[in-house]
Design a protein around this motif. Sequence first.
Motif, PDB file in Angstrom:
ATOM      1  N   ASN A 133      -5.496   7.663   0.592  1.00 54.60           N
ATOM      2  CA  ASN A 133      -5.421   6.470  -0.228  1.00 54.60           C
ATOM      3  C   ASN A 133      -4.648   6.863  -1.459  1.00 54.60           C
ATOM      4  O   ASN A 133      -4.020   7.913  -1.498  1.00 54.60           O
ATOM      5  CB  ASN A 133      -6.808   5.892  -0.528  1.00 54.60           C
ATOM      6  CG  ASN A 133      -7.670   6.864  -1.307  1.00 54.60           C
ATOM      7  OD1 ASN A 133      -7.158   7.714  -2.010  1.00 54.60           O
ATOM      8  ND2 ASN A 133      -8.965   6.729  -1.162  1.00 54.60           N
ATOM      9  N   PRO A 143     -17.263   0.253  -3.817  1.00 53.58           N
ATOM     10  CA  PRO A 143     -15.975   0.783  -3.342  1.00 53.58           C
ATOM     11  C   PRO A 143     -14.833  -0.070  -3.918  1.00 53.58           C
ATOM     12  O   PRO A 143     -14.995  -1.282  -4.084  1.00 53.58           O
ATOM     13  CB  PRO A 143     -16.040   0.582  -1.828  1.00 53.58           C
ATOM     14  CG  PRO A 143     -17.451   0.310  -1.507  1.00 53.58           C
ATOM     15  CD  PRO A 143     -18.117  -0.201  -2.727  1.00 53.58           C
ATOM     16  N   ILE A 187     -13.115  -6.459   5.091  1.00 50.16           N
ATOM     17  CA  ILE A 187     -13.712  -6.788   3.795  1.00 50.16           C
ATOM     18  C   ILE A 187     -12.616  -7.219   2.830  1.00 50.16           C
ATOM     19  O   ILE A 187     -12.677  -8.281   2.229  1.00 50.16           O
ATOM     20  CB  ILE A 187     -14.523  -5.598   3.244  1.00 50.16           C
ATOM     21  CG1 ILE A 187     -15.724  -5.335   4.173  1.00 50.16           C
ATOM     22  CG2 ILE A 187     -14.987  -5.886   1.818  1.00 50.16           C
ATOM     23  CD1 ILE A 187     -16.590  -4.150   3.809  1.00 50.16           C
ATOM     24  N   GLU A 188     -11.597  -6.389   2.694  1.00 47.70           N
ATOM     25  CA  GLU A 188     -10.442  -6.777   1.877  1.00 47.70           C
ATOM     26  C   GLU A 188      -9.596  -7.767   2.681  1.00 47.70           C
ATOM     27  O   GLU A 188      -9.694  -7.819   3.905  1.00 47.70           O
ATOM     28  CB  GLU A 188      -9.592  -5.540   1.541  1.00 47.70           C
ATOM     29  CG  GLU A 188     -10.346  -4.418   0.838  1.00 47.70           C
ATOM     30  CD  GLU A 188     -10.744  -4.753  -0.584  1.00 47.70           C
ATOM     31  OE1 GLU A 188     -10.170  -5.701  -1.154  1.00 47.70           O
ATOM     32  OE2 GLU A 188     -11.631  -4.075  -1.120  1.00 47.70           O
ATOM     33  N   GLN A 194     -21.010  -5.421  -1.847  1.00 46.67           N
ATOM     34  CA  GLN A 194     -19.676  -5.427  -2.465  1.00 46.67           C
ATOM     35  C   GLN A 194     -19.304  -6.867  -2.764  1.00 46.67           C
ATOM     36  O   GLN A 194     -19.506  -7.743  -1.919  1.00 46.67           O
ATOM     37  CB  GLN A 194     -18.648  -4.785  -1.511  1.00 46.67           C
ATOM     38  CG  GLN A 194     -17.323  -4.494  -2.189  1.00 46.67           C
ATOM     39  CD  GLN A 194     -16.350  -3.696  -1.313  1.00 46.67           C
ATOM     40  OE1 GLN A 194     -16.645  -3.352  -0.173  1.00 46.67           O
ATOM     41  NE2 GLN A 194     -15.187  -3.390  -1.846  1.00 46.67           N
ATOM     42  N   ARG A 204       0.837  -1.208   0.000  1.00 45.68           N
ATOM     43  CA  ARG A 204       0.000   0.000   0.000  1.00 45.68           C
ATOM     44  C   ARG A 204       0.870   1.255   0.000  1.00 45.68           C
ATOM     45  O   ARG A 204       0.606   2.207  -0.713  1.00 45.68           O
ATOM     46  CB  ARG A 204      -0.887   0.018   1.248  1.00 45.68           C
ATOM     47  CG  ARG A 204      -2.109  -0.868   1.144  1.00 45.68           C
ATOM     48  CD  ARG A 204      -2.877  -0.822   2.459  1.00 45.68           C
ATOM     49  NE  ARG A 204      -4.132  -1.523   2.382  1.00 45.68           N
ATOM     50  CZ  ARG A 204      -5.292  -0.972   2.023  1.00 45.68           C
ATOM     51  NH1 ARG A 204      -5.356   0.296   1.743  1.00 45.68           N
ATOM     52  NH2 ARG A 204      -6.383  -1.689   1.956  1.00 45.68           N
ATOM     53  N   GLY A 260      -7.869   2.114  -3.320  1.00 46.69           N
ATOM     54  CA  GLY A 260      -6.910   2.875  -4.120  1.00 46.69           C
ATOM     55  C   GLY A 260      -5.806   1.999  -4.717  1.00 46.69           C
ATOM     56  O   GLY A 260      -5.509   2.113  -5.903  1.00 46.69           O
ATOM     57  N   LYS A 299     -17.243  -9.115   9.229  1.00 48.20           N
ATOM     58  CA  LYS A 299     -16.352  -8.057   9.734  1.00 48.20           C
ATOM     59  C   LYS A 299     -17.078  -7.335  10.872  1.00 48.20           C
ATOM     60  O   LYS A 299     -18.160  -6.799  10.620  1.00 48.20           O
ATOM     61  CB  LYS A 299     -16.047  -7.070   8.621  1.00 48.20           C
ATOM     62  CG  LYS A 299     -15.294  -5.826   9.126  1.00 48.20           C
ATOM     63  CD  LYS A 299     -15.117  -4.787   8.042  1.00 48.20           C
ATOM     64  CE  LYS A 299     -14.403  -3.573   8.602  1.00 48.20           C
ATOM     65  NZ  LYS A 299     -14.202  -2.518   7.623  1.00 48.20           N
TER      66      LYS A 299
HETATM   67  P1  XMP Z   1     -11.801  -3.098   4.989  1.00 43.46           P
HETATM   68  O1  XMP Z   1     -10.931  -4.034   4.211  1.00 43.46           O
HETATM   69  O2  XMP Z   1     -11.044  -2.162   5.861  1.00 43.46           O
HETATM   70  O3  XMP Z   1     -12.523  -2.182   3.894  1.00 43.46           O
HETATM   71  O4  XMP Z   1     -12.901  -3.813   5.730  1.00 43.46           O
HETATM   72  C1  XMP Z   1     -13.614  -1.360   4.144  1.00 43.46           C
HETATM   73  C2  XMP Z   1     -14.051  -0.730   2.837  1.00 43.46           C
HETATM   74  O5  XMP Z   1     -13.049   0.173   2.368  1.00 43.46           O
HETATM   75  C3  XMP Z   1     -12.576  -0.233   1.091  1.00 43.46           C
HETATM   76  N1  XMP Z   1     -11.124   0.001   1.108  1.00 43.46           N
HETATM   77  C4  XMP Z   1     -10.529   1.083   0.585  1.00 43.46           C
HETATM   78  N2  XMP Z   1     -11.034   2.144  -0.064  1.00 43.46           N
HETATM   79  N3  XMP Z   1      -8.842   3.014  -0.328  1.00 43.46           N
HETATM   80  C5  XMP Z   1     -10.182   3.116  -0.518  1.00 43.46           C
HETATM   81  O6  XMP Z   1     -10.633   4.099  -1.109  1.00 43.46           O
HETATM   82  C6  XMP Z   1      -8.257   1.987   0.317  1.00 43.46           C
HETATM   83  O7  XMP Z   1      -7.037   1.925   0.464  1.00 43.46           O
HETATM   84  C7  XMP Z   1      -9.153   0.967   0.801  1.00 43.46           C
HETATM   85  N4  XMP Z   1      -8.948  -0.197   1.468  1.00 43.46           N
HETATM   86  C8  XMP Z   1     -10.175  -0.747   1.666  1.00 43.46           C
HETATM   87  C9  XMP Z   1     -12.933  -1.700   0.964  1.00 43.46           C
HETATM   88  O8  XMP Z   1     -13.059  -2.099  -0.393  1.00 43.46           O
HETATM   89  C10 XMP Z   1     -14.241  -1.741   1.718  1.00 43.46           C
HETATM   90  O9  XMP Z   1     -15.318  -1.297   0.930  1.00 43.46           O
END
Ligand code: XMP
Length: 499
Positions: free
Chosen positions: A335, A378, A496-497, A420, A286, A381, A491
């Motif tokens: 991001n 979503p 999510i990711e 998603q 990242r 980035g 979660k």
């Molecule tokens: P996580 O993985 O934290 O993701 O449960 C929550 C939501 O955020 C999105 N996501 C991102 N969106 N930049 C973004 O704009 C990022 O670096 C990023 N990382 C996670 C993810 O797809 C989910 O909808």
Amino acid sequence: MNETILVLDFGGQYKELIARSVRSSGVYSRIMPGSLSANEIRALNPIGIILTGGPDSVYDGKAIKCDKQLFELGIPIFGICYGMQLMCHCLGGEVKQGDIGEYGNVTVMPADGSKPFQSLMSHRDVVARVPEGFCVTAHSENHIAAMECAEKKLYGVQFHPETSHTEGGAEIIKRFLYDVCGAKGDYCLDNYIEKETARIREQAKKSRVLLGLSGGVDSSVCAALLSRAIPNQLTCVFVDHGFMRQNEGDEIEQVFSKRKLNFIRVNAKERFLKRLEGIVEPEQKRKIIGEEFVRVFEEEAVKLKNIPFLAQGTIYPDIVESGGATGAVIKSHHNVGGLPDTLAFSHVLEPLSGLFKDEVRVIGRKLGLPKALVERQPFPGPGLAIRIAGEVTDGKLEVLKQGDAIVREEIGKLKKRPDQYFALLTDTFSVGVKGDARTYDPVIAVRAVVTSDFMTCEYAELPHKVLSKISARIMGEVAGVSRVVYDITDKPPATIEWE
Ligand code: XMP
């Protein structure tokens, strides 16, 4: 100026939901720190105030408190959860730790004998005695669930009317806005485009403006708005890091190269892949992608010369979550599209910075952007690079793009779709047999979640037929995959990711 409801934040996880439900009822809302002084509040001239929930106990010395004078301003106040406890505490009632906490679905019984309803509660502390002049207007089985002093227009509920889990919750908020605060309902997005167009023209005058366009909803809507306001002054740079989904880079180019925004696509996949060689740790991936993105963008900006304005698709939650509105940092807004202050621009334009995501989508539709773009799920980035476990290579990217396209196509056919859904390429290899030959290839995982806030989620209970079709198609159409698995983790505890 629209009539405003101030949402005073005490660290509640649902503050954005409160502010959004106020706006969707036709009244403008702003989130501000709970510690704002009564004078500062008066200067903002709100028609009403909502006190959010929060993790503290009012009797804890470190708890975020409000200015007690707040209750003397003559402005209607609605306290939710911690907000009600704070109101009670400040006005001489008693709050204490309950013998029994209430978490999840709780039945609320109104004191006027009207029909009991289900609500979402999440609290351990309780209002044990209401302040003088207040009456109890609802109970749960164990505790006081609502109180009011109608004469002073002060109301409190222990449950969360802002979540969809509370029956009639939106109605309760509307009653506060219209019956108690006397709102006119003067907030809607109908004139937003005209107003913002005028404001952009006034700010930018004849200067040139550079926008970093990622192809996500926010920067796309920002581009469309700017191209309407200052068509001949705008340049949009789309840094394609190569980690977009199948055909996505070309789709973005197609949509935007038709508009008057001097669209520049920088194909930078090779340099991103080079920087990621040998990198397996997710945070490192990242970070590198973020840094490289800024570098590419900077190089383009230098080539373009003398552009004083940088435009960004920042939206209201980005500011709230970065602590800009309340001082409480949840996660910093950074991001791959978040550019650092070190870039040499003298001015920044952020025309969407007062809007929530659903409002940005409304504006996008009004500006004529394609539905697929405006309703895009979503997407992180760093893109597919963080959906590939281990080192990112061109070969793995190709496999994931194909698998992901199948997952999105098949789930996309459902009438009721999860919020998603996508594919991931794991670094687990397994043995298979194709055409009588042994294979040893990686596993693809399918992720599909149901969520409204993306801060928590449940895995989607996809029909087995859909999962079978996805599996059969991936195994048949994508070379280099040994099997397909479905991720059934919520979660929390997962995210999510995967990275
Ligand atoms: P996580 O993985 O934290 O993701 O449960 C929550 C939501 O955020 C999105 N996501 C991102 N969106 N930049 C973004 O704009 C990022 O670096 C990023 N990382 C996670 C993810 O797809 C989910 O909808």
